[in-house]
Design an enzyme around this catalytic site. Sequence first.
Site, PDB file in Angstrom:
ATOM      1  CE  LYS A 116       6.113 -23.386 -22.545  1.00 21.79           C
ATOM      2  NZ  LYS A 116       4.835 -23.997 -22.276  1.00 21.79           N
ATOM      3  CD  GLU A 200       9.299 -24.281 -15.314  1.00 24.52           C
ATOM      4  OE1 GLU A 200       9.008 -25.491 -15.421  1.00 24.52           O
ATOM      5  OE2 GLU A 200       8.557 -23.364 -15.679  1.00 24.52           O
ATOM      6  CG  HIS A 235       5.989 -33.706 -21.910  1.00 27.11           C
ATOM      7  ND1 HIS A 235       6.094 -33.896 -20.554  1.00 27.11           N
ATOM      8  CD2 HIS A 235       7.257 -33.739 -22.382  1.00 27.11           C
ATOM      9  CE1 HIS A 235       7.364 -34.031 -20.227  1.00 27.11           C
ATOM     10  NE2 HIS A 235       8.094 -33.945 -21.316  1.00 27.11           N
ATOM     11  NE  ARG A 297      -5.783 -23.908 -25.788  1.00 24.18           N
ATOM     12  CZ  ARG A 297      -5.658 -25.067 -25.172  1.00 24.18           C
ATOM     13  NH1 ARG A 297      -6.725 -25.737 -24.804  1.00 24.18           N
ATOM     14  NH2 ARG A 297      -4.473 -25.581 -24.908  1.00 24.18           N
TER      15      ARG A 297
HETATM   16  P1  ADP Z   1       3.365 -27.023 -23.157  1.00 24.03           P
HETATM   17  O1  ADP Z   1       3.056 -25.557 -23.241  1.00 24.03           O
HETATM   18  O2  ADP Z   1       4.250 -27.495 -24.253  1.00 24.03           O
HETATM   19  O3  ADP Z   1       2.152 -27.871 -22.924  1.00 24.03           O
HETATM   20  P2  ADP Z   1       3.953 -27.065 -20.316  1.00 24.03           P
HETATM   21  O4  ADP Z   1       4.815 -26.029 -19.720  1.00 24.03           O
HETATM   22  O5  ADP Z   1       2.482 -26.932 -20.128  1.00 24.03           O
HETATM   23  O6  ADP Z   1       4.300 -27.161 -21.876  1.00 24.03           O
HETATM   24  O7  ADP Z   1       4.403 -28.498 -19.824  1.00 24.03           O
HETATM   25  C1  ADP Z   1       3.890 -29.666 -20.407  1.00 24.03           C
HETATM   26  C2  ADP Z   1       4.166 -30.860 -19.521  1.00 24.03           C
HETATM   27  O8  ADP Z   1       5.570 -30.987 -19.287  1.00 24.03           O
HETATM   28  C3  ADP Z   1       3.543 -30.796 -18.148  1.00 24.03           C
HETATM   29  O9  ADP Z   1       2.211 -31.243 -18.131  1.00 24.03           O
HETATM   30  C4  ADP Z   1       4.463 -31.705 -17.352  1.00 24.03           C
HETATM   31  O10 ADP Z   1       4.147 -33.048 -17.604  1.00 24.03           O
HETATM   32  C5  ADP Z   1       5.825 -31.433 -17.958  1.00 24.03           C
HETATM   33  N1  ADP Z   1       6.567 -30.373 -17.219  1.00 24.03           N
HETATM   34  C6  ADP Z   1       6.511 -29.049 -17.412  1.00 24.03           C
HETATM   35  N2  ADP Z   1       7.289 -28.384 -16.556  1.00 24.03           N
HETATM   36  C7  ADP Z   1       7.878 -29.303 -15.774  1.00 24.03           C
HETATM   37  C8  ADP Z   1       8.818 -29.257 -14.681  1.00 24.03           C
HETATM   38  N3  ADP Z   1       9.318 -28.106 -14.217  1.00 24.03           N
HETATM   39  N4  ADP Z   1       9.197 -30.429 -14.133  1.00 24.03           N
HETATM   40  C9  ADP Z   1       8.720 -31.604 -14.597  1.00 24.03           C
HETATM   41  N5  ADP Z   1       7.861 -31.707 -15.608  1.00 24.03           N
HETATM   42  C10 ADP Z   1       7.435 -30.584 -16.205  1.00 24.03           C
END
Ligand code: ADP
Length: 666
Positions: A116, A200, A235, A297
């Site tokens: 990430k 973040e 999530h 993907r």
């Molecule tokens: P993963 O790789 O585990 O799927 P992501 O980075 O894609 O993780 O985040 C998954 C979910 O977490 C997002 O769809 C959102 O709901 C929540 N999320 C991620 N980053 C943030 C953020 N900065 N603030 C609020 N919610 C977040």
Amino acid sequence: MIQSLLIANRGEIACRIIRTARKLGIRTVGVYSEADAGAMHVRMADTAVHIGPSAPGESYLVGAKIIAAAQASGAEAIHPGYGFLSENAAFAQSVIDAGLIWVGPCPASITAMGLKDAAKALMAAAGVPVTPGYMGENQEPGFLEAQAAQIGYPVLIKAVAGGGGKGMRLVEQPGDFVESLASCQREASKSFGNSHVLIEKYITAPRHIEVQVFGDSHGNIVHLFERDCSLQRRHQKVIEEAPAPGMDEATRAKLCAAAVRAARAVDYVGAGTIEFIADASEGLRADRIWFMEMNTRLQVEHPVTEAITGTDLVEWQLRVASGEALPLTQDQLAISGHAIEARLYAEDPARGMLPSTGPLTHLRLPGGIGRVDSGVAEGDQVSPFYDPMVAKLIHHAPTRAEAIAGLGQMAAQTECWPVKTNAGFLVCALADADFASGVIDTGLIARKGDAWLPAAAPSDAALQAVAYLALQKFGPQIGTNSLPGAWSQHGLRLNQAASPVRLRLAFGEAPLEVELTTAAAADASIAACDTSIAACDTSIVPCGSSIVPCGNGWLVSEAGQTHHLAPWRASATHEGAGSGAIHAPMPGLVIAVSVAMGDHVTKGQKLVTLEAMKMEQALIAAFDGVVAELAVSVGQQVEADSLLVRIEAHAELLPHVATNGTSAST
Ligand code: ADP
């Protein structure tokens, strides 16, 4: 064009890929683990190769076995589907090194987007807006704490190698930072072998918006517009749609252009998704949508994009992997209507949506409406080894409201037993006014809580119908006994012969008193004994319900929920000793079955032995009776609470019930 394709996956995605390959005249090779020997994707593929035990780590995740299967079966290319090895750059490289075609992006693109922090840095450099935060090398707790303070609370700590919603910690106030950091790092090194984190800004009430991108080996990259996947549970996406509600043209143009820039930054080839997070507290605004990550993907939710753009993205993948140019240019792509998808999961709404596994004794997926992508059919199993998704339900319509209504109907038509599904929950979600208004964010499901829990019992109208059917079916037998009191011995307890008729139905473990109130039903209760059940079946089923015979009773399905009801069997030995149904006290493996269907057993006799957590547990009969149902066999993995065996007291008094029980699958 590729001539033969091995699909390194299972379930609905393997079946979906096989369908397109077949359309293109490509020979398909499936792979399967022990648990999947009879699975739908194996039945569908032209040939299939066994690749090992049920645990993914010994089969679907072993790259060498997959490559060996491709070589042994003469497959020219490998499609990884999603999950499993789909984002494993080392596997992609070894596929290429083995002289096979990898249906996916270059391994270097996967690697660039794999972590990430590195991905965010790359995107920032490419001019793609990224979520405000710290994503550097310095992992010193004091330094990170200072960064968090600078970003401003609340903040999110994310494992750079995290995925699938794991390895994230929300920190609401400075005092909690150090402890949350330590716990996130522990989880990260345990789950991903990498303790690095990034910090973040935490977006309260965010929306998850993602853009489908596609590249070819000729340097073309297009986007296929956005999807909104904001309806999430812990999530995990539950309902996805395209286009995003409330997205205006100018914002869409900016977002999609940023997505294409992101794909270009990693020379992207094939299907990919750029995920963004949006602070939609004041609507969708281009300056409040930030890059989150790229999935290199095909996504689970790709069908909604296919629906609004009239494309087949698996066909695009196969064409691109064969060296062809993208089938359409950006100018030729447009949005038509609205599409929405729901993930039908084998999970139990009554138990906090815990996965529900076991045999799909009864399964009816919606027909004649929408698109159903499924990897199972009636008679198959939902195995505890894999993702509990039963199917994806997709509906496409001119407007969002119509798409939602259509998907709601699809969820409502779903019938499944004894595995539980979230269909009833989906019906509630899709009927919700807040969801309909498009004011959605990732916290909506959690906020709705119990409001979206489906009804735990059948409706009164359905109970009436089942009571009526019970009377019809068992009535003649009852009728031969002149005294109402004797009826209770036959399991169907009628307190009065005259109207209103009261009887007891078995619902789960408990008896349910039903009073046949409608005059017609009550009048018919005895008189109708002579009429044919078939004629009665259709006329008494309430609108919107489905009632089908199952075992010694009926399955009642309404609004996505399926319940089992049967005549309550009451007898002296039985009362107080439970219903005779023996359920697994915990998930485990059946290591012995000591009885057979129809065996007479005595109280205390060993029936089934389970092994769980390295312990053996013998389950015994609570009273004398007959084995009326045997739901498991040796070697079967069972979930907590799944039915193992059912003992019926004095079954010889109920010959017609036993006969009916054997026709459970009709
Ligand atoms: P993963 O790789 O585990 O799927 P992501 O980075 O894609 O993780 O985040 C998954 C979910 O977490 C997002 O769809 C959102 O709901 C929540 N999320 C991620 N980053 C943030 C953020 N900065 N603030 C609020 N919610 C977040």
